[in-house]
Design a protein around this motif. Sequence first.
Motif, PDB file in Angstrom:
ATOM      1  N   TRP A   1     -56.752  20.655 -18.994  1.00 34.87           N
ATOM      2  CA  TRP A   1     -54.731  19.860 -19.528  1.00 34.87           C
ATOM      3  C   TRP A   1     -54.199  20.657 -20.397  1.00 34.87           C
ATOM      4  CZ3 TRP A   1     -57.054  18.040 -25.457  1.00 34.87           C
ATOM      5  CH2 TRP A   1     -55.378  17.470 -26.240  1.00 34.87           C
ATOM      6  N   GLY A   2     -52.636  21.427 -19.826  1.00 35.92           N
ATOM      7  CA  GLY A   2     -52.577  22.837 -19.902  1.00 35.92           C
ATOM      8  C   GLY A   2     -53.477  23.641 -19.655  1.00 35.92           C
TER       9      GLY A   2
ATOM     10  N   PRO B   1     -53.412  13.881 -24.852  1.00 45.00           N
ATOM     11  CA  PRO B   1     -52.374  14.889 -24.062  1.00 45.00           C
ATOM     12  C   PRO B   1     -51.273  14.208 -24.768  1.00 45.00           C
ATOM     13  CG  PRO B   1     -53.573  14.156 -22.647  1.00 45.00           C
ATOM     14  CD  PRO B   1     -54.111  13.474 -23.489  1.00 45.00           C
ATOM     15  N   GLU B   2     -50.661  12.654 -24.456  1.00 46.63           N
ATOM     16  CA  GLU B   2     -49.710  12.438 -25.066  1.00 46.63           C
ATOM     17  C   GLU B   2     -49.330  12.461 -26.944  1.00 46.63           C
ATOM     18  OE1 GLU B   2     -51.491  10.559 -23.183  1.00 46.63           O
ATOM     19  OE2 GLU B   2     -50.486  11.202 -21.204  1.00 46.63           O
ATOM     20  N   ARG B   3     -50.886  11.962 -27.578  1.00 52.73           N
ATOM     21  CA  ARG B   3     -50.794  11.790 -28.854  1.00 52.73           C
ATOM     22  C   ARG B   3     -50.478  12.975 -29.511  1.00 52.73           C
ATOM     23  NH1 ARG B   3     -54.278   7.887 -31.867  1.00 52.73           N
ATOM     24  NH2 ARG B   3     -54.580   6.424 -30.215  1.00 52.73           N
ATOM     25  N   ILE B   4     -51.115  14.501 -29.012  1.00 55.33           N
ATOM     26  CA  ILE B   4     -51.187  15.698 -29.305  1.00 55.33           C
ATOM     27  C   ILE B   4     -48.809  16.202 -28.919  1.00 55.33           C
ATOM     28  CG2 ILE B   4     -51.402  18.107 -28.858  1.00 55.33           C
ATOM     29  CD1 ILE B   4     -53.722  16.600 -29.691  1.00 55.33           C
ATOM     30  N   ALA B   5     -48.664  15.598 -27.884  1.00 60.65           N
ATOM     31  CA  ALA B   5     -47.633  16.124 -27.402  1.00 60.65           C
ATOM     32  C   ALA B   5     -46.689  15.239 -28.670  1.00 60.65           C
ATOM     33  CB  ALA B   5     -46.989  15.795 -26.267  1.00 60.65           C
ATOM     34  N   ASP B   6     -46.480  14.106 -28.792  1.00 56.38           N
ATOM     35  CA  ASP B   6     -46.043  13.239 -29.458  1.00 56.38           C
ATOM     36  C   ASP B   6     -45.934  13.684 -30.985  1.00 56.38           C
ATOM     37  OD1 ASP B   6     -45.345  11.100 -27.655  1.00 56.38           O
ATOM     38  OD2 ASP B   6     -46.856   9.845 -27.715  1.00 56.38           O
TER      39      ASP B   6
ATOM     40  N   ILE C   1     -46.870  18.641 -30.881  1.00 56.38           N
ATOM     41  CA  ILE C   1     -47.574  19.989 -30.726  1.00 56.38           C
ATOM     42  C   ILE C   1     -47.109  20.203 -28.950  1.00 56.38           C
ATOM     43  CG2 ILE C   1     -49.796  21.145 -30.354  1.00 56.38           C
ATOM     44  CD1 ILE C   1     -50.211  19.337 -32.837  1.00 56.38           C
ATOM     45  N   ASP C   2     -46.311  21.626 -28.794  1.00 59.99           N
ATOM     46  CA  ASP C   2     -46.569  21.960 -27.057  1.00 59.99           C
ATOM     47  C   ASP C   2     -48.263  22.579 -27.198  1.00 59.99           C
ATOM     48  OD1 ASP C   2     -46.177  23.599 -25.144  1.00 59.99           O
ATOM     49  OD2 ASP C   2     -44.177  24.006 -25.282  1.00 59.99           O
ATOM     50  N   LEU C   3     -48.447  22.554 -26.348  1.00 61.06           N
ATOM     51  CA  LEU C   3     -50.425  22.956 -26.398  1.00 61.06           C
ATOM     52  C   LEU C   3     -50.066  24.188 -25.234  1.00 61.06           C
ATOM     53  CD1 LEU C   3     -53.218  22.187 -26.719  1.00 61.06           C
ATOM     54  CD2 LEU C   3     -53.174  20.926 -24.927  1.00 61.06           C
ATOM     55  N   ASN C   4     -48.968  24.289 -24.441  1.00 59.78           N
ATOM     56  CA  ASN C   4     -48.749  25.567 -23.481  1.00 59.78           C
ATOM     57  C   ASN C   4     -47.999  26.394 -25.075  1.00 59.78           C
ATOM     58  OD1 ASN C   4     -49.913  24.755 -20.826  1.00 59.78           O
ATOM     59  ND2 ASN C   4     -48.233  23.751 -21.250  1.00 59.78           N
TER      60      ASN C   4
END
Length: 351
Positions: free
Chosen positions: A133-134, A156-161, A164-167
């Motif tokens: 994941w990333g 992953p969607e919750r973190i993006a929402d 946060i851009d994990l990468n």
Amino acid sequence: MSAIEVKTLPWGWYTDPAVLQLERERIFRRSWQYVGHLGDVPEPASFFATAVGDVPVVVVRDREDEVRAFLNVCRHRGSLVCEGSGRRETLQCPYHAWTYGLDGRLITAPRSKREGGIDESSLGLVPLRLDTWGPLLFVNPDPDAAPLENFLDGIPERIADAGIDLNALRFLQRSESELDCNWKVSAENFLECYHCPTAHPGFSAVMDVSVDSYLLETSAGRMTQHGPPRVEPKGAYDPTGEIERGQFHLLFPGTVVNVMPGRPNVSIGPIVPRGPEQTYRFLDYFVAEDADESWIEESLAFDAQVGAEDRVLIERVQAGMRAGLVDDGVLLPASEKLIAHFQALVVDALA
Ligand code: FES
Ligand SMILES: [Fe+2]
């Protein structure tokens, strides 16, 4: 109020080696677990040794830049092949020098040409499922397990929402701990904030831990808590910034994913049984490239304080359970509903 009590698991399950053996076979050997990140295998020929539950694993980046995971067990007589981390052109077992390629193939077994009796082509390192994941790496020893995406279950969607851009985050540090408790005591402590007002004064001065703000959710294998900081946070940590809410997830059995309010950040790591009454945990911290050093220091110190407080709590629980004179406990139906969910997953897996 209803008189129907929700019972905990039998406390004997927190000390019994036979229960742990079953959990290893039926839970940990069949589950995804976070093991590290791409920065741990930065270039071709880098590797690190790790474990998923009690399954020894080696993760390597091969010459073609593919990151792979293998069972870290020599096919000759069962020695662990790799230790630690670093760079290696081949994976050579330290016992009799059987040598495997970074693709797991057995390249040489000394004297095997002369003596015969060894079918090199069938004696490669056992490949394990690895997915990402990333930048985050996950391994599952079970070839038939559902895909990683199911395990992550929308996180992953919750973190993006949350913005946060994990990468785009950078790795900060890994914090490790060895705890004198059963792995379930550690997980269950993570799964409720009923203890926060009493036991985490610092955390509770920053986060709104009241019943109506701090929300609990369950899905198949995911147990989630999320909530905002206090309107007027007081304390050792500044929760203001782009990230408005905290999110704290447990992915069954033991992968923890946290986001604190403030600057973009994620921490992730596993809860791993070492013995019936020993648990190993680590958390890898990632933070926005441009987060200032003072905020980073503050947030790490804040988390370390909560961790130190939790250690005392869970080791006291283990000591109480170990006494063996009480069969089980009870759970509050709302405030401890994630624990009830977690315990149901344990029961299902062991049934
Ligand atoms: S056990 Fe690995 S070479 Fe013998
Ligand atoms: Fe806690």
